[in-house]
Design an enzyme around this catalytic site. Structure first.
Site, PDB file in Angstrom:
ATOM      1  N   ALA A 148      -7.604  -3.925   1.359  1.00  0.00           N
ATOM      2  CA  ALA A 148      -7.398  -5.325   1.558  1.00  0.00           C
ATOM      3  C   ALA A 148      -7.954  -5.915   0.089  1.00  0.00           C
ATOM      4  O   ALA A 148      -8.158  -7.125  -0.101  1.00  0.00           O
ATOM      5  CB  ALA A 148      -8.488  -5.863   2.670  1.00  0.00           C
ATOM      6  N   ARG A 235      -3.504  21.639   2.203  1.00  0.00           N
ATOM      7  CA  ARG A 235      -3.472  22.392   0.925  1.00  0.00           C
ATOM      8  C   ARG A 235      -4.093  21.283  -0.274  1.00  0.00           C
ATOM      9  O   ARG A 235      -4.354  21.891  -1.292  1.00  0.00           O
ATOM     10  CB  ARG A 235      -2.159  22.720   0.635  1.00  0.00           C
ATOM     11  N   GLY A 257     -13.166   1.860  16.661  1.00  0.00           N
ATOM     12  CA  GLY A 257     -12.181   2.207  17.554  1.00  0.00           C
ATOM     13  C   GLY A 257     -10.706   1.837  16.941  1.00  0.00           C
ATOM     14  O   GLY A 257      -9.765   1.687  17.550  1.00  0.00           O
ATOM     15  N   ASP A 282     -18.605  -2.570   7.881  1.00  0.00           N
ATOM     16  CA  ASP A 282     -17.394  -3.133   6.970  1.00  0.00           C
ATOM     17  C   ASP A 282     -16.922  -4.513   7.545  1.00  0.00           C
ATOM     18  O   ASP A 282     -15.856  -4.891   7.353  1.00  0.00           O
ATOM     19  CB  ASP A 282     -16.257  -2.162   6.726  1.00  0.00           C
TER      20      ASP A 282
HETATM   21 ZN   LIG Z   1     -15.435  -3.231   2.391  1.00  0.00          ZN
END
Ligand SMILES: [Zn+2]
Length: 409
Positions: A148, A235, A257, A282
């Site tokens: 964002a 890998r 979630g 966040d």
């Molecule tokens: Zn953030």
């Protein structure tokens, strides 16, 4: 003295399941003395409690250390990334009411002058003790993993720019998230470490090898592990593999979630261990608000069903953009996902406090630390929050909890 308050006095919290660094005391007790934790112990209460000590009955409740959120942009309709100082205070109060007794204010990528102005405004709030400092999530990020964040304002890492932002933050810059594959990143990492600023790897398209080299240079934190970075391949383990692999790196996850599958939450918790996992929100302004349109820095975010996404092109969903989570919510979700409660408490409080260098002040239910704690019911619904020995107002449950068992106990 008001019931349930301990201004300068003492208060006994008894009967709850008390989550300490050494394990869960069930039941256990906490003696709050003024604004600090005076003593903690197992059983019903201290043997020689003062006879008139007010007692709060916490039977049937969990007591956890107050949460420490290292990554939060806003909540309750306002944010740290735009608006006035009062808007930022409102966002902080919203998250405090959901258990975050300590938090950083996270800024997103923006034009440099704007970032400097925001940093200066938030430095004032850090001086007031509203926030514990600043987290710069940008502007040295990868456009390939911008999420964002606005790629138009991203810059190549530059020590001069870093120093300008650090100066604007007036000594309150605590964490900077950067993409280590960008030219100049190593110099900024070293400058930040010299200045006592924690370097977090995030919004990055780096290989595992480049990420490991960044850790060698001094990076010690992962910004929302798995989100905003090149994905794990067996890998080519990428940043997520390299960050989990290094014992000196603490790893944020957004256990809401939405951002991670519960299995990823459990695996990350096991791989990082309780001393390295960090739960963050966040969160952006929309946390605690109805669905609708909000701003995250310069970008419009649409929230539907509690999931925040960049306003996308017609018909295509935009990138997940921050969260609408609270620490109360991510703690509840992490427990439901199967992370043991003591490890959740370490990840929500003790470890992030250590990242901030505040481990001797807050983040655990231990004598001598600030009386920062949360009380939760059986389902980890929040009942009450105490910060510096004071119950936060606005909790109807506090009144119920505050029916002390009486001084004769
Ligand atoms: Zn953030």
């Amino acid at each position: 003295m008001r019931p349930g308050q301990a201004p300068g006095g003492s208060l006994l919290l008894a009967g709850g399941r008390v989550v300490t660094p050494e394990g869960v005391l069930s039941p256990g007790w906490i003696l709050v003395t003024g604004d600090v934790i005076g003593a903690v112990g197992p059983g019903d209460g201290p043997d020689q409690a003062a006879p008139r000590l007010p007692v709060i009955d916490l039977r049937g409740q969990w007591v956890l250390p107050g949460f420490v959120d290292l990554h939060v942009h806003g909540g309750g309709g306002t944010s740290f990334t735009e608006g006035t100082a009062d808007d930022a205070r409102h966002a902080a109060a919203f998250h405090r009411a959901h258990g975050s007794t300590t938090m950083l204010a996270s800024l997103v990528t923006a034009p440099l002058g704007e970032l400097e102005a925001r940093a200066a405004l938030l430095a004032g709030l850090a001086e007031e003790g509203v926030i514990a400092g600043l987290h710069l999530e940008g502007p040295f990020l990868s456009a390939a993993r911008c999420g964002a964040q606005d790629p138009r304002h991203m810059l190549a890492p530059d020590v001069g720019v870093f120093e300008r932002l650090r100066a604007a933050a007036g000594g309150h810059l605590r964490v900077i998230t950067l993409a280590p594959e960008l030219p100049g990143a190593a110099e900024v990492i070293r400058a930040a470490v010299r200045a006592g600023v924690t370097v977090a790897v995030g919004h990055t398209d780096a290989s595992a090898e480049v990420t490991s080299a960044a850790v060698d240079a001094g990076a010690t934190h992962a910004t929302h592990l798995f989100n905003g970075m090149r994905p794990w391949h067996h890998r080519e383990p990428g940043p997520a593999g390299a960050l989990l692999d290094r014992d000196e790196v603490t790893c944020e996850i957004i256990a809401d979630g939405v951002h991670l599958h519960d299995m990823t939450v459990r695996l990350a918790a096991r791989a990082a261990g309780p001393g390295r996992l960090v739960l963050v929100t966040d969160a952006m302004a929309a946390a605690g608000m109805p669905d609708g349109s909000y701003w995250l820095g310069s970008r419009q975010v649409d929230v539907a069903g509690g999931v925040a996404r960049l306003a996308g092109e017609a018909g295509s969903p935009g990138a997940i953009a921050g969260s609408t989570a609270t620490m109360e919510g991510v703690v509840r979700h992490a427990v439901a996902a199967g992370v043991p409660v003591p490890e959740v408490a370490a990840a929500a409080s003790t470890t992030p406090a250590r990242v901030l260098g505040l481990g001797d002040r807050t983040g655990a239910l231990r004598p001598g630390l600030a009386a920062d704690l949360v009380v939760c019911d059986d389902e980890f619904g929040l009942s009450a929050v105490m910060r510096h020995g004071q119950w936060l107002s606005g909790f109807p449950a506090v009144a119920r909890l505050s029916r002390a068992r009486g001084p004769s106990r």
